[in-house]
Design an enzyme around this catalytic site. Structure first.
Site, PDB file in Angstrom:
ATOM      1  N   ASP A   1      -6.542 -15.903   2.864  1.00 25.06           N
ATOM      2  CA  ASP A   1      -7.377 -16.433   2.917  1.00 25.06           C
ATOM      3  C   ASP A   1      -8.428 -16.464   1.811  1.00 25.06           C
ATOM      4  OD1 ASP A   1      -6.863 -17.549   5.121  1.00 25.06           O
ATOM      5  OD2 ASP A   1      -9.107 -16.908   6.424  1.00 25.06           O
TER       6      ASP A   1
ATOM      7  N   ASP B   1      -5.084  -3.545  -2.536  1.00 31.08           N
ATOM      8  CA  ASP B   1      -6.675  -3.370  -2.648  1.00 31.08           C
ATOM      9  C   ASP B   1      -6.805  -3.587  -3.798  1.00 31.08           C
ATOM     10  OD1 ASP B   1      -5.403  -0.745  -3.632  1.00 31.08           O
ATOM     11  OD2 ASP B   1      -7.348   0.605  -3.144  1.00 31.08           O
TER      12      ASP B   1
ATOM     13  N   ASP C   1      -2.040 -12.515   5.685  1.00 32.38           N
ATOM     14  CA  ASP C   1      -2.882 -13.150   6.120  1.00 32.38           C
ATOM     15  C   ASP C   1      -4.469 -13.029   5.416  1.00 32.38           C
ATOM     16  OD1 ASP C   1      -4.097 -14.729   7.909  1.00 32.38           O
ATOM     17  OD2 ASP C   1      -4.882 -12.432   8.844  1.00 32.38           O
TER      18      ASP C   1
ATOM     19  N   LYS D   1       1.258  -1.304  -0.459  1.00 32.81           N
ATOM     20  CA  LYS D   1       0.190  -0.008  -0.058  1.00 32.81           C
ATOM     21  C   LYS D   1       0.701   1.598   0.416  1.00 32.81           C
ATOM     22  CE  LYS D   1      -4.157   1.605   0.013  1.00 32.81           C
ATOM     23  NZ  LYS D   1      -5.073   1.962  -0.747  1.00 32.81           N
TER      24      LYS D   1
HETATM   25  C1  IPM Z   1      -2.962 -17.461  10.106  1.00 29.11           C
HETATM   26  C2  IPM Z   1      -4.093 -17.764  10.863  1.00 29.11           C
HETATM   27  C3  IPM Z   1      -2.964 -16.909  12.287  1.00 29.11           C
HETATM   28  C4  IPM Z   1      -2.029 -15.977  11.609  1.00 29.11           C
HETATM   29  C5  IPM Z   1      -3.563 -16.502  13.894  1.00 29.11           C
HETATM   30  C6  IPM Z   1      -4.489 -17.612  13.984  1.00 29.11           C
HETATM   31  C7  IPM Z   1      -2.693 -15.979  14.397  1.00 29.11           C
HETATM   32  O1  IPM Z   1      -4.721 -16.777  10.617  1.00 29.11           O
HETATM   33  O2  IPM Z   1      -1.718 -18.811  10.014  1.00 29.11           O
HETATM   34  O3  IPM Z   1      -3.219 -17.353   9.037  1.00 29.11           O
HETATM   35  O4  IPM Z   1      -3.575 -14.669  11.388  1.00 29.11           O
HETATM   36  O5  IPM Z   1      -0.942 -15.464  11.094  1.00 29.11           O
HETATM   37 MN    MN Z   2      -5.259 -16.388   8.729  1.00 23.77          MN
END
Ligand code: IPM
Ligand code: MN
Length: 371
Positions: free
Chosen positions: A249, A221, A245, A189
């Site tokens: 996901d 973004d 992180d 960013k």
């Molecule tokens: C990950 C998880 C961890 C993170 C948490 C559980 C602290 O979400 O490994 O991605 O945020 O790194």
């Molecule tokens: Mn995570």
């Protein structure tokens, strides 16, 4: 080859998925003549219950002495709903990453054609997706100074990065790109954050050392949008802790289930392998959790040990179960197989006991996969 592996089952579904990886590693050991020794240790909510701390010193010692760490999952709903809890299971994982200096979190994202239907994205978007995220893991806002006042009317999380922290992971990401499609995208960013400008400066400065890699930059973004609009444009994504992180996901949507994604967290002298999913407490003990994220993490561990043929075989076994839809409930809520059955099938494939014809009835009875 003899390797000593520290095993941290952790909480929720951690134990049952990690058990499958151990079965697979043992099958690999038997087939290829290796020896894997396991040392079991505590972390997470279970460690808080038993010792009062989410990461006992003994666990750190065992991990430091081991060749690699196999990690399940940590977390418990009783802490999620209590923001005032002073001791939290996640602190165990963060402290472990920091204590072992596991600065690079590597998260590959694969789209399996037999699972395209699970993704909300169109098949056309998923075809040929093969990307890998290099997330910085021991710096940034996760580890910056934290402050709050007595009545919690304000709070502060500092974000710090140094040139050295940027360069050590960037080298790994450039090298990964060299082995792959030779494209590296730094996500930041930099239009707003000073730390992002630092990342850009030093990564840009490294580029001439890797003339065969095409380096580009993307604001986070926009990257979040591009990742689901056109994920095949990416090869290696390099980014800081918090952005990585979130983006990893998001990227799991491409595979169809969070339960499928593995990860490796590597440092200079140690490495930890864990599925990216959490502890999923509602499913704990039911034998329904997806073991593939953990088993694919074990395959990354084999790569790390330089056991390439073994790693390829485990991935082939995983792809085989997916292609035949021998999958857990997250993937097929109606015709699903149990966690342990999927683990056994993978072991049978690895040991060469599956030759083509499979006894479907036996599999359904959870007996055996062998004719
Ligand atoms: C990950 C998880 C961890 C993170 C948490 C559980 C602290 O979400 O490994 O991605 O945020 O790194
Ligand atoms: Mn995570």
């Amino acid at each position: 080859m003899i390797k000593n592996i520290a095993v941290i089952f952790g909480d929720g579904i951690g134990p049952e998925v990690t058990q499958q990886s151990i079965k697979v590693l043992d099958t690999v050991a038997e087939k290829f003549g290796h020896q894997f020794n396991y040392a079991y240790c505590l972390a997470g909510a279970i460690a808080i219950d038993e010792t009062g701390t989410p990461l006992p010193d003994e666990t750190i010692d065992v991990c430091l002495k081991s060749d690699a760490i196999l990690f399940g999952a940590i977390g418990h709903p009783k802490y999620d709903n209590d923001p005032s809890a002073k001791v939290r299971p996640e602190q165990g994982l963060l402290k472990l990453r920091k204590s072992l200096q596991l600065f690079a979190n590597i998260r590959p994202v694969t789209a399996y054609s037999s699972l395209y239907h699970l993704s909300p994205l169109k098949s056309k978007v998923l075809e040929q997706v093969d990307l890998i995220i290099y997330r910085e893991l021991t710096g940034g806002i996760y580890f910056g100074e934290k402050k709050t006042n007595e009545d919690q009317s304000w709070a502060y999380d500092g974000c710090v990065y140094t040139k050295e922290e940027v360069e050590r992971i960037a080298h790994l990401a450039f090298q990964a790109a060299q082995q792959r499609k030779k494209k590296l995208t730094l996500v930041d960013k930099a239009n707003v954050l000073e730390t992002s400008r630092l990342w850009r400066k030093w990564v840009q400065q490294m580029a001439p050392q890797y003339p065969d890699v095409q380096l580009s930059f993307l604001f986070v973004d926009n990257a979040a949008m591009q990742l689901i609009l056109n994920p095949k444009q990416f090869d290696v994504i390099l980014t800081e802790n918090l952005f990585g992180d979130i983006l990893s996901d998001e990227a799991s949507v491409i595979s169809g289930s969070l339960g499928l994604l593995p990860s490796a967290s590597v440092g200079f002298s140690n490495a930890l392998f864990e599925p990216i999913h959490g502890s999923f407490s509602q499913a704990a003990g039911k034998d329904i959790a997806n073991p593939l994220g953990s088993i694919l993490s074990a395959a990354m561990m084999l790569d790390y040990f330089n056991l390439k043929e073994e790693a390829v075989l485990v991935r082939e076994a995983v792809a085989w179960t997916i292609a035949h839809l021998f999958v857990t409930k997250d993937i097929d809520p109606i015709n699903f197989y149990f966690t342990s059955t999927v683990g056994e099938l993978i072991c049978d494939y690895v040991s060469g006991r599956i030759s083509g014809d499979i006894n479907q009835e036996n599999i359904e009875l959870r007996k055996s996969t062998i004719i």
